[in-house]
Design a protein around this motif. Sequence first.
Motif, PDB file in Angstrom:
ATOM      1  N   GLY A   1      65.598 -41.949   3.089  1.00  0.00           N
ATOM      2  CA  GLY A   1      65.182 -43.330   2.936  1.00  0.00           C
ATOM      3  C   GLY A   1      65.783 -44.298   3.934  1.00  0.00           C
ATOM      4  N   PHE A   2      66.612 -43.807   4.856  1.00  0.00           N
ATOM      5  CA  PHE A   2      67.216 -44.693   5.847  1.00  0.00           C
ATOM      6  C   PHE A   2      66.164 -45.059   6.894  1.00  0.00           C
ATOM      7  CE2 PHE A   2      70.058 -46.091   9.216  1.00  0.00           C
ATOM      8  CZ  PHE A   2      71.062 -46.733   8.502  1.00  0.00           C
ATOM      9  N   PRO A   3      66.045 -46.327   7.278  1.00  0.00           N
ATOM     10  CA  PRO A   3      64.973 -46.723   8.197  1.00  0.00           C
ATOM     11  C   PRO A   3      65.225 -46.281   9.633  1.00  0.00           C
ATOM     12  CG  PRO A   3      66.377 -48.599   7.697  1.00  0.00           C
ATOM     13  CD  PRO A   3      66.839 -47.476   6.808  1.00  0.00           C
ATOM     14  N   LEU A   4      64.134 -46.071  10.349  1.00  0.00           N
ATOM     15  CA  LEU A   4      64.210 -45.822  11.787  1.00  0.00           C
ATOM     16  C   LEU A   4      64.606 -47.141  12.452  1.00  0.00           C
ATOM     17  CD1 LEU A   4      63.802 -44.064  14.248  1.00  0.00           C
ATOM     18  CD2 LEU A   4      61.342 -44.480  14.102  1.00  0.00           C
ATOM     19  N   SER A   5      65.811 -47.201  12.968  1.00  0.00           N
ATOM     20  CA  SER A   5      66.405 -48.463  13.390  1.00  0.00           C
ATOM     21  C   SER A   5      67.365 -48.241  14.539  1.00  0.00           C
ATOM     22  CB  SER A   5      67.170 -49.080  12.212  1.00  0.00           C
ATOM     23  OG  SER A   5      68.163 -48.163  11.746  1.00  0.00           O
ATOM     24  N   SER A   6      67.852 -49.359  15.106  1.00  0.00           N
ATOM     25  CA  SER A   6      68.868 -49.259  16.158  1.00  0.00           C
ATOM     26  C   SER A   6      70.102 -48.538  15.639  1.00  0.00           C
ATOM     27  CB  SER A   6      69.268 -50.658  16.641  1.00  0.00           C
ATOM     28  OG  SER A   6      68.251 -51.223  17.420  1.00  0.00           O
TER      29      SER A   6
ATOM     30  N   ASP B   1      57.766 -40.698  10.738  1.00  0.00           N
ATOM     31  CA  ASP B   1      57.945 -41.912   9.948  1.00  0.00           C
ATOM     32  C   ASP B   1      56.608 -42.578   9.640  1.00  0.00           C
ATOM     33  OD1 ASP B   1      59.787 -43.853   8.751  1.00  0.00           O
ATOM     34  OD2 ASP B   1      59.156 -45.218  10.339  1.00  0.00           O
ATOM     35  N   GLY B   2      55.658 -42.483  10.573  1.00  0.00           N
ATOM     36  CA  GLY B   2      54.356 -43.112  10.395  1.00  0.00           C
ATOM     37  C   GLY B   2      53.349 -42.259   9.652  1.00  0.00           C
ATOM     38  N   GLY B   3      53.749 -41.063   9.202  1.00  0.00           N
ATOM     39  CA  GLY B   3      52.871 -40.219   8.412  1.00  0.00           C
ATOM     40  C   GLY B   3      51.857 -39.421   9.206  1.00  0.00           C
ATOM     41  N   ILE B   4      51.977 -39.405  10.524  1.00  0.00           N
ATOM     42  CA  ILE B   4      51.057 -38.601  11.341  1.00  0.00           C
ATOM     43  C   ILE B   4      51.347 -37.113  11.159  1.00  0.00           C
ATOM     44  CG2 ILE B   4      50.294 -38.078  13.696  1.00  0.00           C
ATOM     45  CD1 ILE B   4      49.360 -40.782  12.705  1.00  0.00           C
ATOM     46  N   LEU B   5      52.611 -36.771  11.014  1.00  0.00           N
ATOM     47  CA  LEU B   5      53.032 -35.384  10.816  1.00  0.00           C
ATOM     48  C   LEU B   5      53.972 -35.290   9.619  1.00  0.00           C
ATOM     49  CD1 LEU B   5      53.945 -34.394  14.494  1.00  0.00           C
ATOM     50  CD2 LEU B   5      51.896 -33.684  13.250  1.00  0.00           C
ATOM     51  N   ARG B   6      53.794 -34.236   8.820  1.00  0.00           N
ATOM     52  CA  ARG B   6      54.750 -33.991   7.737  1.00  0.00           C
ATOM     53  C   ARG B   6      55.973 -33.244   8.259  1.00  0.00           C
ATOM     54  NH1 ARG B   6      50.492 -31.355   3.704  1.00  0.00           N
ATOM     55  NH2 ARG B   6      49.667 -30.803   5.749  1.00  0.00           N
ATOM     56  N   GLN B   7      55.738 -32.388   9.250  1.00  0.00           N
ATOM     57  CA  GLN B   7      56.816 -31.620   9.861  1.00  0.00           C
ATOM     58  C   GLN B   7      56.935 -32.036  11.327  1.00  0.00           C
ATOM     59  OE1 GLN B   7      58.836 -29.657   8.369  1.00  0.00           O
ATOM     60  NE2 GLN B   7      57.882 -28.493   6.735  1.00  0.00           N
ATOM     61  N   PRO B   8      58.149 -32.087  11.867  1.00  0.00           N
ATOM     62  CA  PRO B   8      58.327 -32.504  13.271  1.00  0.00           C
ATOM     63  C   PRO B   8      57.958 -31.391  14.247  1.00  0.00           C
ATOM     64  CG  PRO B   8      60.439 -31.926  12.326  1.00  0.00           C
ATOM     65  CD  PRO B   8      59.434 -31.818  11.205  1.00  0.00           C
ATOM     66  N   LEU B   9      56.651 -31.205  14.433  1.00  0.00           N
ATOM     67  CA  LEU B   9      56.177 -30.082  15.241  1.00  0.00           C
ATOM     68  C   LEU B   9      55.480 -30.511  16.529  1.00  0.00           C
ATOM     69  CD1 LEU B   9      54.765 -27.737  12.439  1.00  0.00           C
ATOM     70  CD2 LEU B   9      56.803 -27.361  13.835  1.00  0.00           C
ATOM     71  N   LEU B  10      55.468 -31.803  16.833  1.00  0.00           N
ATOM     72  CA  LEU B  10      54.794 -32.256  18.048  1.00  0.00           C
ATOM     73  C   LEU B  10      55.819 -32.818  19.016  1.00  0.00           C
ATOM     74  CD1 LEU B  10      51.909 -32.780  19.340  1.00  0.00           C
ATOM     75  CD2 LEU B  10      52.354 -35.160  18.754  1.00  0.00           C
ATOM     76  N   TYR B  11      55.972 -32.159  20.160  1.00  0.00           N
ATOM     77  CA  TYR B  11      56.951 -32.585  21.155  1.00  0.00           C
ATOM     78  C   TYR B  11      56.294 -32.631  22.525  1.00  0.00           C
ATOM     79  CZ  TYR B  11      60.106 -31.346  17.379  1.00  0.00           C
ATOM     80  OH  TYR B  11      60.732 -31.278  16.160  1.00  0.00           O
TER      81      TYR B  11
ATOM     82  N   ALA C   1      66.948 -35.951   8.604  1.00  0.00           N
ATOM     83  CA  ALA C   1      67.584 -35.951   7.282  1.00  0.00           C
ATOM     84  C   ALA C   1      67.843 -37.377   6.801  1.00  0.00           C
ATOM     85  CB  ALA C   1      68.885 -35.151   7.327  1.00  0.00           C
ATOM     86  N   ARG C   2      68.303 -38.234   7.701  1.00  0.00           N
ATOM     87  CA  ARG C   2      68.564 -39.628   7.325  1.00  0.00           C
ATOM     88  C   ARG C   2      67.270 -40.337   6.927  1.00  0.00           C
ATOM     89  NH1 ARG C   2      72.532 -42.454   5.971  1.00  0.00           N
ATOM     90  NH2 ARG C   2      73.022 -43.858   7.712  1.00  0.00           N
ATOM     91  N   MET C   3      66.198 -40.107   7.679  1.00  0.00           N
ATOM     92  CA  MET C   3      64.916 -40.732   7.346  1.00  0.00           C
ATOM     93  C   MET C   3      64.374 -40.196   6.022  1.00  0.00           C
ATOM     94  SD  MET C   3      63.260 -40.887  11.184  1.00  0.00           S
ATOM     95  CE  MET C   3      61.601 -40.802  10.558  1.00  0.00           C
ATOM     96  N   ALA C   4      64.554 -38.894   5.779  1.00  0.00           N
ATOM     97  CA  ALA C   4      64.085 -38.306   4.520  1.00  0.00           C
ATOM     98  C   ALA C   4      64.821 -38.900   3.326  1.00  0.00           C
ATOM     99  CB  ALA C   4      64.260 -36.793   4.551  1.00  0.00           C
TER     100      ALA C   4
END
Length: 386
Positions: A127-132, A235-245, A122-125
Amino acid sequence: MQRVATGHYEITTTAGESVRSFVPDPLPPHPSLDLGGQGQALKDRALLACGRLDGVSALLPDPELFLYAYVRREALLSSQIEGTQSSLSDLLLFELEEAPGVPFDDVVEVSSYVAALEHGLARMASGFPLSSRLLREIHEVLLARGRGADRMPGQFRRSQNWIGGTRPGNARFVPPPPGLVEGCMAELERFIHADDDLPVLVKAALAHVQFETIHPFLDGNGRLGRLLIVLMLVDGGILRQPLLYLSLFFKQHRSRYYELLDEVRQQGDWEAWIAFFLEGVESTAAAAVDSAHRLLELFRSDEMKLTGLGRSGTSLRQVYASLRQRPLVGIPQLAARAQVSFPTAAKAMERLVALGIAREVTGGRRNRVFAYDAYIAILGEGAEPL
């Protein structure tokens, strides 16, 4: 190519004994990676498998439906690696407030993983960056309840931790001293956002090892390190939905996984680790595509059982659609989701039980809970407690 260790040792004193803690070099690796023809082929196959997964999710009647259950399956698997003994049904029961008898500590840990992942996405969606900073936020949610709640949620550690053994002096691996953690994480963040020519899948593979090596928190590092992979792929656009674990792949190959982490640190063998990681991505994505197709076939088959039922068919289909959204549910929640009355939902559910689609799991007459067994079985494969 001659490879060497990917960091150096700092000698510190912890609890009165001398400790050699490993401090990783900043990424990217030096000398540069040499993936070769086989490595490039692995990367291409892994990327193609991710594309198929991204595409098949669009075929589902409601992609959120698959995402809901798949995220919970991942939470379960990732937590099992850390020693929890919950099942998928335990978690789904826990999420029904009136369901009794679920192992509290284990299932709270799994539930917190779901909340942590959802918070990060939700935070990334927004616009918050993937960060520490975001990783600390996710960690705070991850350890908010149950075991680990007293282990500095949301804060980098201020004491020495270790992996294996009873103390740092006899540990299998000792991460960097606490005073270096923040700097190491700042370097990792810079690498994640660096404008370079490394493919996203390769960057995710490198970042995962680096995070696990830094081990920046007192608890929850393994779970958060696995979450970092999917966050980077989204974040890198490989997946639109978080379905790879990759948790199931890591669970099935635990010994090799830890061996490769050690080989990276001691010998600089990044290429072997990346090959393993890409194999995991390809097989995991293919398995998720297979699960999605089997769910589609299950839905088609069960919908056929609901045809030709006259006027009652409409409400029955509404209730069935709600059961697909929440495959373990009570009548009040079902009625609210299907927007029908309690008696209508109860009658429809009795019909679904008679058709062999649903099953009552509590055995009681009040607060009954119904399961879509075939759905839960497909999603639960490989997610049995260790």
